[in-house]
Enzyme design. Structure first.
Site, PDB file in Angstrom:
ATOM      1  N   CYS A   3       0.837  -1.202   0.000  1.00  0.00           N
ATOM      2  CA  CYS A   3       0.000   0.000   0.000  1.00  0.00           C
ATOM      3  C   CYS A   3       0.873   1.254   0.000  1.00  0.00           C
ATOM      4  O   CYS A   3       1.502   1.549  -1.000  1.00  0.00           O
ATOM      5  CB  CYS A   3      -0.980  -0.036   1.176  1.00  0.00           C
ATOM      6  SG  CYS A   3      -2.326   1.147   1.022  1.00  0.00           S
ATOM      7  N   HIS A  51      -3.416  -5.578   1.043  1.00  0.00           N
ATOM      8  CA  HIS A  51      -2.704  -5.756   2.318  1.00  0.00           C
ATOM      9  C   HIS A  51      -2.596  -7.227   2.704  1.00  0.00           C
ATOM     10  O   HIS A  51      -3.464  -7.742   3.420  1.00  0.00           O
ATOM     11  CB  HIS A  51      -3.449  -5.015   3.436  1.00  0.00           C
ATOM     12  CG  HIS A  51      -3.246  -3.537   3.399  1.00  0.00           C
ATOM     13  ND1 HIS A  51      -2.310  -2.893   4.180  1.00  0.00           N
ATOM     14  CD2 HIS A  51      -3.843  -2.576   2.665  1.00  0.00           C
ATOM     15  CE1 HIS A  51      -2.347  -1.592   3.936  1.00  0.00           C
ATOM     16  NE2 HIS A  51      -3.270  -1.369   3.024  1.00  0.00           N
ATOM     17  N   GLU A  82      -0.792  -8.553   4.911  1.00  0.00           N
ATOM     18  CA  GLU A  82      -0.649  -8.747   6.371  1.00  0.00           C
ATOM     19  C   GLU A  82      -2.011  -8.793   7.056  1.00  0.00           C
ATOM     20  O   GLU A  82      -2.112  -9.251   8.192  1.00  0.00           O
ATOM     21  CB  GLU A  82       0.258  -7.662   6.974  1.00  0.00           C
ATOM     22  CG  GLU A  82      -0.403  -6.310   7.263  1.00  0.00           C
ATOM     23  CD  GLU A  82      -0.634  -5.460   6.020  1.00  0.00           C
ATOM     24  OE1 GLU A  82      -0.481  -5.974   4.891  1.00  0.00           O
ATOM     25  OE2 GLU A  82      -0.989  -4.278   6.180  1.00  0.00           O
TER      26      GLU A  82
END
Lengths: 78, 213
Positions: free
Chosen positions: B86, B187, B189
């Site tokens: 990002c 994302h 994560e």
């Protein structure tokens, strides 16, 4: 001490959704005849340099504008 | 494996990135934007999401010129892996380590939703190679996430199946020519725990560590 104004605009061909949104709002307010709106930014810089315009152009190349998506122009103010 | 997680003023997702690194078997260590170099023994680098320097000027622009980024560039030149997520993707593009630029989403809105991604290039370890998955389900959350560039001159790694941002050619993630630097707007994560609905992000963190998920 000199002052210069840097204008950074989205390059032609790069979608400018902010300009499109403002264009739509102007039409809703009844402003007719508007064919295009583009939104950029103006950066005013106070600088002590032998050639302030050249210095500002180097700032644009190194930080203030992204050449891939933006064009810039520099104008001396004083 | 020691993984530097680079933090700038305004970074937000460094803790979830560090958690994902640890879960993948790596040892996360924080690198601060003003550091002259990455932590000793750094073997891989994550540039996490957030709003570095308040997104002032352009997202990632100021962070890309910060002190630690010179050492991130040296790490990348040596062939070290770098994962930009990002805002980290924006930073890597602004730093010239990845091709293209990220501009404001076509709909002018912040987009926060799960997206399906096609893996356009399955030749790298990032997604487990040919034995890895063909698609990933990972969330996006950004306002300036539309990739702009020439897909024929970029190593396109990931594409949105249905692009909510208005990117050129649905591009969601690109790598450098060497394939060791990867940036993506989604994302991974936030897709490492079954509680969040998908664990597909684990592939990318395993790839960061040079192994299969």
């Amino acid at each position: 001490m000199s002052r210069v104004a840097v204008t950074v605009m989205p390059r032609q061909g790069v979608l400018d959704p902010q300009g499109q949104a403002v264009h739509g709002a102007l039409e809703r307010l009844g402003f007719s005849g508007v064919s295009d709106v583009r939104v950029g930014k103006r950066i005013e810089i106070e600088i002590d340099a032998p050639d302030p315009v050249e210095a500002a152009e180097e700032m644009c190349d190194r930080l203030l504008a992204n050449a891939l998506i933006e064009d810039y122009s520099v104008e001396p103010l004083s | 494996m020691t993984v530097a997680v680079v933090r700038f003023p305004g970074s937000l997702d460094h803790e979830s990135a560090a958690r994902a690194v640890r879960q993948a078997g790596g040892e996360p260590v924080e690198a601060w934007h003003a550091d002259a170099s990455l932590p000793p023994d750094t073997e891989a680098v994550v540039i996490p999401g957030g709003f570095s320097y308040g997104d002032h000027l352009r997202p990632g622009a100021i962070a890309s010129r910060s002190a630690v980024m010179a050492d991130v560039a040296r790490h990348a030149e040596r062939g070290g892996r770098v994962l930009g997520i990002c805002n980290g993707f924006q930073v890597l593009c602004e730093a010239g380590l990845l091709p293209g630029a990220l501009r404001t989403n076509a709909a002018l809105s912040f987009v926060c939703r799960q997206v399906e991604l096609e893996i356009s290039d399955r030749s790298t370890q990032w997604t487990g190679g040919e034995r890895g998955p063909e698609r990933l389900s990972i969330p996006v959350k950004n306002h300036d996430g539309a990739w702009f560039g020439d897909p024929d001159r970029a190593r396109v790694m990931l594409r949105y199946v249905d692009d909510p941002l208005g990117s050129t050619d649905r591009v969601a993630g690109v790598a450098n020519d060497g394939g060791n630097v990867l940036g993506l707007m989604p994302h991974p994560e936030e897709a490492c725990d079954p509680l969040l609905g998908s664990t597909d992000g684990r592939h990318l963190f395993a790839g960061l560590l040079g192994r299969a998920a």
